[in-house]
Design a protein around this motif. Structure first.
Motif, PDB file in Angstrom:
ATOM      1  N   SER A   1     -26.885  -8.765 -33.726  1.00 23.14           N
ATOM      2  CA  SER A   1     -28.204  -9.029 -34.306  1.00 23.14           C
ATOM      3  C   SER A   1     -29.249  -9.134 -33.207  1.00 23.14           C
ATOM      4  O   SER A   1     -28.937  -9.518 -32.083  1.00 23.14           O
ATOM      5  N   HIS A   2     -30.454  -8.773 -33.542  1.00 20.45           N
ATOM      6  CA  HIS A   2     -31.565  -8.941 -32.595  1.00 20.45           C
ATOM      7  C   HIS A   2     -31.783 -10.422 -32.343  1.00 20.45           C
ATOM      8  O   HIS A   2     -31.765 -11.229 -33.271  1.00 20.45           O
ATOM      9  N   ARG A   3     -32.037 -10.752 -31.088  1.00 24.81           N
ATOM     10  CA  ARG A   3     -32.262 -12.160 -30.757  1.00 24.81           C
ATOM     11  C   ARG A   3     -33.737 -12.500 -30.910  1.00 24.81           C
ATOM     12  O   ARG A   3     -34.615 -11.695 -30.589  1.00 24.81           O
ATOM     13  N   LEU A   4     -33.972 -13.705 -31.389  1.00 22.24           N
ATOM     14  CA  LEU A   4     -35.344 -14.178 -31.563  1.00 22.24           C
ATOM     15  C   LEU A   4     -35.615 -15.291 -30.561  1.00 22.24           C
ATOM     16  O   LEU A   4     -34.789 -16.177 -30.376  1.00 22.24           O
ATOM     17  N   SER A   5     -36.763 -15.240 -29.926  1.00 27.59           N
ATOM     18  CA  SER A   5     -37.115 -16.332 -29.025  1.00 27.59           C
ATOM     19  C   SER A   5     -38.627 -16.471 -28.958  1.00 27.59           C
ATOM     20  O   SER A   5     -39.371 -15.549 -29.288  1.00 27.59           O
ATOM     21  N   ILE A   6     -39.046 -17.654 -28.525  1.00 29.09           N
ATOM     22  CA  ILE A   6     -40.472 -17.933 -28.377  1.00 29.09           C
ATOM     23  C   ILE A   6     -40.999 -17.181 -27.157  1.00 29.09           C
ATOM     24  O   ILE A   6     -40.338 -17.136 -26.114  1.00 29.09           O
ATOM     25  N   ARG A   7     -42.166 -16.596 -27.295  1.00 32.82           N
ATOM     26  CA  ARG A   7     -42.752 -15.892 -26.155  1.00 32.82           C
ATOM     27  C   ARG A   7     -43.232 -16.878 -25.097  1.00 32.82           C
ATOM     28  O   ARG A   7     -43.892 -17.871 -25.404  1.00 32.82           O
ATOM     29  N   ASP A   8     -42.933 -16.571 -23.853  1.00 36.20           N
ATOM     30  CA  ASP A   8     -43.348 -17.465 -22.772  1.00 36.20           C
ATOM     31  C   ASP A   8     -44.861 -17.497 -22.597  1.00 36.20           C
ATOM     32  O   ASP A   8     -45.431 -18.515 -22.221  1.00 36.20           O
ATOM     33  N   ASP A   9     -45.484 -16.368 -22.859  1.00 30.14           N
ATOM     34  CA  ASP A   9     -46.930 -16.280 -22.609  1.00 30.14           C
ATOM     35  C   ASP A   9     -47.735 -16.387 -23.904  1.00 30.14           C
ATOM     36  O   ASP A   9     -48.865 -15.938 -23.976  1.00 30.14           O
ATOM     37  N   GLY A  10     -47.100 -16.971 -24.923  1.00 26.33           N
ATOM     38  CA  GLY A  10     -47.797 -17.141 -26.192  1.00 26.33           C
ATOM     39  C   GLY A  10     -48.824 -18.253 -26.112  1.00 26.33           C
ATOM     40  O   GLY A  10     -49.023 -18.867 -25.055  1.00 26.33           O
ATOM     41  N   PRO A  11     -49.469 -18.535 -27.217  1.00 24.87           N
ATOM     42  CA  PRO A  11     -50.466 -19.602 -27.234  1.00 24.87           C
ATOM     43  C   PRO A  11     -49.830 -20.964 -26.995  1.00 24.87           C
ATOM     44  O   PRO A  11     -48.625 -21.132 -27.124  1.00 24.87           O
ATOM     45  N   VAL A  12     -50.668 -21.917 -26.615  1.00 23.92           N
ATOM     46  CA  VAL A  12     -50.194 -23.285 -26.366  1.00 23.92           C
ATOM     47  C   VAL A  12     -51.079 -24.259 -27.134  1.00 23.92           C
ATOM     48  O   VAL A  12     -52.122 -23.885 -27.684  1.00 23.92           O
ATOM     49  N   THR A  13     -50.619 -25.502 -27.169  1.00 20.42           N
ATOM     50  CA  THR A  13     -51.470 -26.577 -27.674  1.00 20.42           C
ATOM     51  C   THR A  13     -51.700 -27.565 -26.544  1.00 20.42           C
ATOM     52  O   THR A  13     -50.886 -27.675 -25.627  1.00 20.42           O
TER      53      THR A  13
END
Lengths: 404, 404
Positions: free
Chosen positions: A78-90
């Motif tokens: 299966s394709h792996r899902l992960s949070i993007r490192d350079d995504g938005p932040v809070t």
DNA sequence: GCAATTTGTTTAGTTGCGGCACAAAGGCAG
DNA sequence: CTGCCTTTGTGCCGCAACTAAACAAATTGC
């Protein structure tokens, strides 16, 4: 009202309805692959695929096809899902009696950047919050990351819906200070986009631990923790903070745990607040308490390094018994499926876990509820992560709307 | 597994998704007309019309066009919505120490028929439940109404998910009796269709009051009530019973309300259970307690008729103060937006409402939470209605599936 | 009787998602 | 290496639940 665009778009704005739940699954680490996402969401592979593609298009997650070594099962990996490192932040901010701190927190509870903060807290909340927000804004400028919201943790009950800090006594702030309003205005003034939220620190610790720490998977999570003075509690029900009808739920400090105990400012005697906090421990162990902003560290160090000292041990056992009584009362009322402890209570649990668990089991009404697991908080900066969770919530609820 | 019909039909079975919420609005009296239904559901008039027509086709509600006198507003009068008198019913059963009872309850909490029941409760739960179910089955035969499920209220904590009665001590039943299993099998044996449910009586009182009584509209409803002996509590959150992770939440009987009080079987002293129940009142008023199954009536009568007697009055004030302390503790933990009292607590509230409210306000931490409204339970047979609510729940959640 | 107002109904169009068939990507046995 | 099995991803069709918009109906007020 222009009478034209008011009622329109209700459905368009809602977006794909499984988007939020899907993001939450990835965010909390419960959906490592698209196949798991499919079964967790209870949708078809086609839908899960479309949802994952949409989250990827929003820049929130990565979908890695063929990551090399998959699990041992057969069939197509299966394709792996992960949070993007350079995504938005809070932007997460925290104010305690021993200082304040700001950080940028990404999805998944990852702390992307931290500002050193300050170790003294001024008496003017507007000034403190202005400084902490400015520290966060500086981090945003340095990293160039997109900010989708801000959250603040304060060591006080926060009344809803006003957002006022009712008892920030350990900060020398005025009671009833409109912290949410101040924080929001400072966030706006710093040019930070997105909504701003404020919550009680123990509530936010519980929220963070539920999503990324020792509380993962619990349906009814009770968290009890000390700061330097006093005791706070929090309850996470089905993944949401239970703050009661006006934000004041889980003010557990005035449960009676020692009928012959010392008087409490609430008018009673032997309240959890004055019987199980760091000051109570130091007093019982016949040590001289240091300055207020170091009580927790002083008590924790004493407990960990001098447990062989009979006075320390006796004091610890006394506090464990009192804490157990309080926890048993809470277990009888709330019937959680997991209890996590923070601050000095965590140290007390680790000093003698069997004793604490035995007291709770003995004094909660039936063995079944007595066997509730009691664990230590595990996250390093849980109130920061929890403050970030507040700010992430709109994104988790509806990514399309929250990210425009 | 035949591999063919396992995963199919998930959507078909769900039916029109607004059907359940719409029925719940009519059921709880919050949607008297189709226009109100439209705004409450937040859908278009077209959808609300289709939903109402579907509920009418299911035989659950009536849609009366032009009922003659509408409200004073102008515009076309809206069609009135009401529960059908001859619609399906649920079988509600109740077992207390002073007897058991069966009834048929329609939507809207309307008691359609009641069986006289019995005033003595045998020590064998299977026999008692067999008789009460048979009484209900007799009502069904007499009326010829369709039964869609059955619910049972027992004066004991009910452990989930087993459905065992943990402390039915006032019934002379064995602890841990599998009441849900017994009730379900008796319901099946009587040829009654639909699922069978079992719950704690105070929980069911709270549920009934929330939907049809003094708790309507509350988001966080706390209910505290006595039977003949002991004290029970319940919490309704956002319209759903909060029973905790294993059904044991709100076991409030062992909150400490009198540090110097009498010892309790739980090992503590001065528990709410032994300080504020009818026996405690009679003892404090220096009366001779009658038989267990009439304690509540005896205490209530005494309170209402002889309040002028100084001994009675002093005893009442003592109990009010203790009850207030317990309620304040619960308010601090749960922060409800409404509190309702049943049994002797209701009588105590009505004997001196100002005193009770003052104690709660004084001992709960902030004025805001202290100003929580404290009201009397209003329904006549609330535990029967509550038991019926359990059985109605599947219909309210998804009418199409529940009614085939 | 006529406008204004509110509600009910019909029709067309959108959309999120299930069902299905097929393609893709690996393990396993020969 | 070569089939075969298992599991996952994708494209296409269609349905069902809704919205939007235009129209019809029922009442109040002038």
């Amino acid at each position: 009202m222009n009478g034209k665009s008011t009622t329109t778009r209700t459905k368009l704005e809602r977006g794909r309805s499984a988007l939020g739940p899907a993001l939450e699954l990835v965010h909390t680490g419960r959906a490592p692959t698209r196949a798991v996402l499919t079964s967790e969401l209870g949708v078809t592979r086609a839908t899960a695929g479309a949802v994952a593609a949409e989250l990827e298009a929003l820049g929130l997650i990565k979908v890695d096809s063929s990551p090399g070594s998959a699990a041992g099962s057969q069939g197509r990996p299966s394709h792996r899902l992960s949070i993007r490192d350079d995504g938005p932040v809070t932007l997460a901010a925290q104010v305690h009696s021993d200082g304040f701190r700001a950080a940028l927190v990404g999805l998944g509870g990852r702390i992307v950047a931290t500002a050193p903060g300050c170790v003294t807290v001024m008496a003017d909340p507007a000034q403190v919050l202005g400084e902490v927000v400015e520290a966060g804004a500086q981090l945003l400028r340095e990293t160039g990351l997109r900010c989708v919201g801000a959250g603040l943790a304060v060591p006080s009950a926060v009344a809803e819906p006003e957002g006022t800090a009712l008892n920030p006594m350990h900060l020398a702030w005025p009671g009833g200070a409109p912290v949410r309003e101040i924080f929001t205005s400072r966030v706006r003034a710093a040019g930070i986009t997105g909504p701003a939220f404020t919550g009680n620190d123990v509530n936010l610790v519980a929220l963070a631990e539920h999503r990324h720490g020792a509380g993962r998977g619990a349906q009814h999570l009770l968290c009890v923790a000390t700061g330097h003075r006093g005791v706070g509690g929090a309850l996470v029900l089905d993944g949401r903070l239970h703050t009661g009808s006006s934000g004041l739920a889980l003010e557990v400090g005035h449960l009676t745990v020692n009928p012959e105990g010392r008087p409490c400012h609430c008018g009673g005697r032997g309240c959890l607040d004055v019987e199980t906090d760091p000051l109570a421990f130091l007093t019982a162990a016949r040590r001289t308490p240091g300055p207020e902003e170091s009580l927790l560290k002083q008590a924790g160090d004493l407990l960990r390094t001098e447990y062989a000292d009979p006075a320390v041990r006796t004091a610890a056992e006394e506090l464990i018994d009192r804490l157990g009584l309080g926890l048993a009362g809470l277990v009888n009322i709330l019937n959680p499926d997991r209890v996590i402890l923070g601050g000095l209570h965590r140290d007390l649990l680790e000093a003698d876990p069997d004793r604490l668990r035995a007291v709770v089991a003995d004094r909660s009404l039936w063995g079944r509820s007595g066997s509730v697991p009691i664990l230590s908080c595990t996250l390093a900066h849980s109130s920061l992560v929890g403050a970030a969770e507040l700010a992430w919530q709109p994104v988790l609820d509806d990514p399309l709307t929250a990210l425009v």
